[in-house]
Design a protein around this motif. Structure first.
Motif, PDB file in Angstrom:
ATOM      1  N   GLY A  83       0.779  -1.244  -0.012  1.00 44.38           N
ATOM      2  CA  GLY A  83       0.122  -0.049  -0.215  1.00 44.38           C
ATOM      3  C   GLY A  83       0.962   1.322   0.073  1.00 44.38           C
TER       4      GLY A  83
ATOM      5  N   THR B 243       5.045  -3.813   3.189  1.00 46.35           N
ATOM      6  CA  THR B 243       4.423  -3.350   1.877  1.00 46.35           C
ATOM      7  C   THR B 243       5.693  -3.302   0.900  1.00 46.35           C
ATOM      8  N   GLU B 331       5.807   3.077   0.420  1.00 45.33           N
ATOM      9  CA  GLU B 331       5.344   4.420  -0.239  1.00 45.33           C
ATOM     10  C   GLU B 331       6.675   5.504   0.128  1.00 45.33           C
ATOM     11  N   TYR B 444       2.487   4.775  -7.614  1.00 45.80           N
ATOM     12  CA  TYR B 444       2.152   4.097  -8.894  1.00 45.80           C
ATOM     13  C   TYR B 444       1.960   5.090 -10.080  1.00 45.80           C
ATOM     14  N   MET B 452      -5.493   3.419 -11.771  1.00 50.51           N
ATOM     15  CA  MET B 452      -5.048   4.427 -10.810  1.00 50.51           C
ATOM     16  C   MET B 452      -4.926   5.976 -11.219  1.00 50.51           C
ATOM     17  N   SER B 459      -9.954  11.149  -6.585  1.00 56.79           N
ATOM     18  CA  SER B 459      -9.730  11.121  -5.066  1.00 56.79           C
ATOM     19  C   SER B 459     -10.385  12.317  -4.464  1.00 56.79           C
ATOM     20  N   HIS B 465      -3.339   6.774  -3.229  1.00 59.05           N
ATOM     21  CA  HIS B 465      -3.637   5.064  -3.747  1.00 59.05           C
ATOM     22  C   HIS B 465      -4.631   4.667  -2.609  1.00 59.05           C
ATOM     23  N   LEU B 466      -4.873   5.350  -1.482  1.00 53.36           N
ATOM     24  CA  LEU B 466      -5.779   4.594  -0.432  1.00 53.36           C
ATOM     25  C   LEU B 466      -7.137   4.950  -0.639  1.00 53.36           C
ATOM     26  N   TYR B 469      -7.828   1.464  -4.244  1.00 52.19           N
ATOM     27  CA  TYR B 469      -6.547   0.777  -4.540  1.00 52.19           C
ATOM     28  C   TYR B 469      -6.744  -0.249  -5.778  1.00 52.19           C
ATOM     29  N   SER B 472      -4.625  -3.467  -6.476  1.00 56.50           N
ATOM     30  CA  SER B 472      -4.968  -4.673  -6.043  1.00 56.50           C
ATOM     31  C   SER B 472      -5.570  -5.442  -7.045  1.00 56.50           C
ATOM     32  N   THR B 501     -13.761   0.881   0.350  1.00 58.60           N
ATOM     33  CA  THR B 501     -12.586   1.743   0.903  1.00 58.60           C
ATOM     34  C   THR B 501     -13.245   2.654   2.178  1.00 58.60           C
TER      35      THR B 501
END
Lengths: 83, 616
Positions: A83, B243, B331, B444, B452, B459, B465-466, B469, B472, B501
């Protein structure tokens, strides 16, 4: 033909000792499949989850096919995420 | 229920701490944490407010499962309006303070106003007190933490704190808890410091009871833990490699943003990867990684605890950096490493320690340094600006010095503290800022992972990214494998990830559980803990409701469709190497379909029908 093999994370244990930083150049027979390369290095098929050739995903149904070209880079991981 | 049913309202201007009942009607619609606190924020502030004015509010919020026995149930979030983006900010952190807050008997703290002099909040169960923080204002987070632990003579107090960077106005400052866990993104720490609030100290001994159906809760949480333990990612991969295992993966697929996103692959990636963190050093024969670590209630334990090579230049005569502390996550390693072209693992670990000690978001910091390096490369920034530092790509010395300067707000650090967008504008090259809505990109490159690009552009807190995501799915194949180079199906995929999410972020659980769980695993845990009849469907709908609520806040704050975009570099300059060679991100193909999938107008606003459907 010669290809480059990269095994990462927990698959690194299956690399020959002469591998450097998870990478080794190997000789494979023409027509070899991904699964044949896995078997040769005793990588259990169930552990190799993410398989890339030149960065492109190899679908499970392609893993018994003769898809290599000389100079290809085969990279593999167990199931991973981040992540 | 697992709720304490009360919040603490702290008015810093008046110096008061007042208990209020939690709005349970809203909890039924917005779950908790991210969702519920965003509802409070939307109801209580004008979205157009200056983020650093006393009129902004800052909320620390737990979810219904925070502090319970659910696996990873230790999360809390900091919700406010962001000074970096002007959008809603919600930054999530693990560690232990979230659970401690719940166990002290509180679901949430709302801070409003601004203290005349620096203060910290001491909260021990029902006792809430604002205390003078003159002794710790101007100190680093690590120094303040040590001072407070010594003062209270209690090793079990939990502390969330801002560093000197936040005090100096760095726009990407974090709120750091438990020394090296952080509500990291969007400058939530900057808002906290603007209120002259240095720290929140919590001790809770009440526990978390009131579980709606204890037997069902035991069964659901035990089943969840079994699933996580048996899953190869959450049971083996993340604890072993963290990660950082992604470093070589993302580089191999050609989606590694490198040198301010000029390139998509970094030749030094393997030297700063999870594998490299396990290699013994020449100096002392020890690897960078000491051990993994877990947050409260976590059965995954992805955290990294690291040391720096004792012979490394960064820590000579600095004993405080010679011990083990929070190490590199993917990250941070990417932003501090690939994006700046630096492949010195110890320099990166040092910069990461500094980010922890003084509360800087390492993603935004690293990306801003990368932008500065490109500006230096072009001659727009010179050594006259930098105080003599050669700000070249690949320079570990420039990176580590930059971290020190931003931490203390000195010299060129004041420019770097502006973030990439304002830095690039100041030096005449706004197009070189790799940001969305003013927030720096994570690790990414959307030319190599198309979904993405859409996730970043849409976003609600700027590039992140969270928030969705899709890596995945596009790379790891969870829950299904999709082609990272194709845009087909990505609008729907992004929406699904964003909504799910938002729901998970509102529960008190860690989003990393979703590598092993779906909402089918989570809903029974929430439902057993709380009234509300929670199912996977109602949680997903709550997630969509939360997403639309955040969107509405941003629209009301003045953001628009024009902000749902990517830097020109990603839309015009093709990737030079790897599988995405020759490709740009095809956002224009995805964005209209995404708006339609969301039930929004072509201008990106929720339609009346959508608002009605979601009960907004």
């Amino acid at each position: 033909m010669k290809i480059t093999l990269k095994l990462y994370a927990s698959l690194a244990r299956y690399l020959p000792p002469e591998a450097v930083r998870n990478v080794i150049e190997i000789e494979i027979p023409d027509g070899a499949s991904v699964h044949e390369v896995l078997d040769r290095y005793h990588v259990p098929r169930g552990e190799a989850h993410l398989i890339l050739i030149n960065g492109l995903y190899v679908e499970p149904e392609q893993r018994d096919e003769a898809i290599f070209r000389a100079g290809d880079v085969l990279a593999m991981w167990p199931p991973v995420a981040g992540g | 229920m697992a709720w304490q049913r009360r919040l603490l309202r702290v008015n810093l201007t008046a110096g008061t701490c007042v208990e209020e009942p939690l709005n349970m009607e809203w909890a039924m619609k917005y779950i908790g944490q991210r969702g519920l606190a965003t509802k409070y924020l939307c109801e209580e502030i004008d979205p157009k407010v200056d983020a650093l004015s006393p009129d902004n509010k800052l909320i620390m919020a737990t979810g219904p499962l925070t502090g319970t026995m659910a696996a990873t149930g230790g999360r809390y979030s900091v919700i406010t309006k962001s000074p970096l983006t002007g959008a809603v900010a919600c930054s999530n952190s693990g560690g232990f303070i979230g659970a401690e807050l719940k166990q002290a008997g509180w679901d949430m703290i709302i801070f409003e106003g601004r203290a005349a002099e620096p203060v910290y909040l001491y909260l021990e169960n029902d006792q809430a007190e604002l205390c003078p923080a003159g002794d710790i204002w101007g100190k680093s987070i690590w120094e303040a933490d040590e001072y407070l632990h010594t003062k209270y003579q209690d090793p079990l107090i939990r502390i969330a704190c801002v560093g000197r960077a936040a005090e100096q106005g760095c726009l990407y400052s974090a709120v750091v808890n438990d020394l090296h866990r952080a509500a990291g993104r969007s400058g939530v720490g900057t808002v906290m410091a603007s209120k002259h609030l240095k720290a929140v100290v919590v001790r809770g001994t009440k526990g978390v009871g009131n579980v709606r159906d204890p037997k069902a809760f035991f069964q659901a949480t035990a089943a969840g833990k079994k699933t996580l333990a048996e899953n190869a990612v959450t049971g083996q991969g993340l604890p072993a490699m963290g990660t950082q295992v992604l470093m070589n993966v993302i580089n191999e697929v050609g989606a590694m943003p490198t040198r301010n996103m000029r390139d998509v692959q970094f030749e030094g990636a393997h030297r700063i990867s999870a594998e490299a963190m396990l290699e013994p050093r020449e100096s002392d024969g020890k690897p960078n990684l000491v051990t993994n670590a877990a947050c409260f209630g976590c059965t995954i334990a992805c955290g990294r605890i690291s040391t720096i090579d004792p012979q490394h230049y960064t820590i000579q005569n600095k004993p405080e950096y010679m011990h083990a502390s929070g190490g590199l996550e993917y990250e941070a390693a990417w932003a501090l490493g690939c994006d700046t072209g630096v492949d010195d693992l110890d320099a990166l670990t040092y910069a990461n320690f500094v980010c922890n000690e003084d509360g800087m978001d390492p993603i935004s910091f690293g990306s801003t340094v990368a932008a500065a390096m490109e500006l230096f490369d072009l001659g727009a920034i010179t050594t006259e600006h930098t105080g003599g530092i050669e700000f070249r790509f690949g320079s570990a010395e420039a990176l580590t010095k930059a971290a020190e300067l931003v931490a203390t707000g000195e010299g060129f650090g004041r420019d770097l503290a502006l973030g990439s967008k304002r830095l690039c504008e100041k030096y005449g090259h706004p197009d070189l800022s790799m940001t969305v809505k003013g927030q720096e990109f994570p690790a990414y490159d959307p030319r190599g992972i198309q979904g993405m690009g859409l996730a970043y552009a849409t976003s609600n807190r700027g590039a992140c990214h969270l928030r969705g995501y899709t890596v995945s799915s596009e790379i790891m194949g969870v829950p299904v494998k999709t082609d990272p180079l194709s845009t087909e199906g990505k609008p729907e995929l992004v929406k699904a990830f964003q909504d799910a999410t938002a729901a998970v972020d509102s529960t008190g659980l860690c989003v990393f559980t979703t590598f092993g769980w779906t909402l089918e695993d989570i809903a029974p845990q929430v439902d057993a803990a709380c009234e509300g009849g929670w199912t996977s469907e109602s949680m997903l709908e709550a997630g969509e409701r939360i997403w639309n609520l955040e969107r509405q806040f941003n629209l009301d704050a003045g953001l628009s469709k024009a902000d749902d975009t990517l830097p020109k570099r990603l839309l015009k300059d093709a990737a030079k190497t790897g599988p995405a060679k020759g490709m740009v991100n095809r956002l224009d193909e995805m964005l209209p379909l995404y708006y339609a999938a969301r039930g929004w107008t072509p201008e990106g606003a929720p339609t009346d029908e959508t608002r009605q459907r979601l009960g907004l």
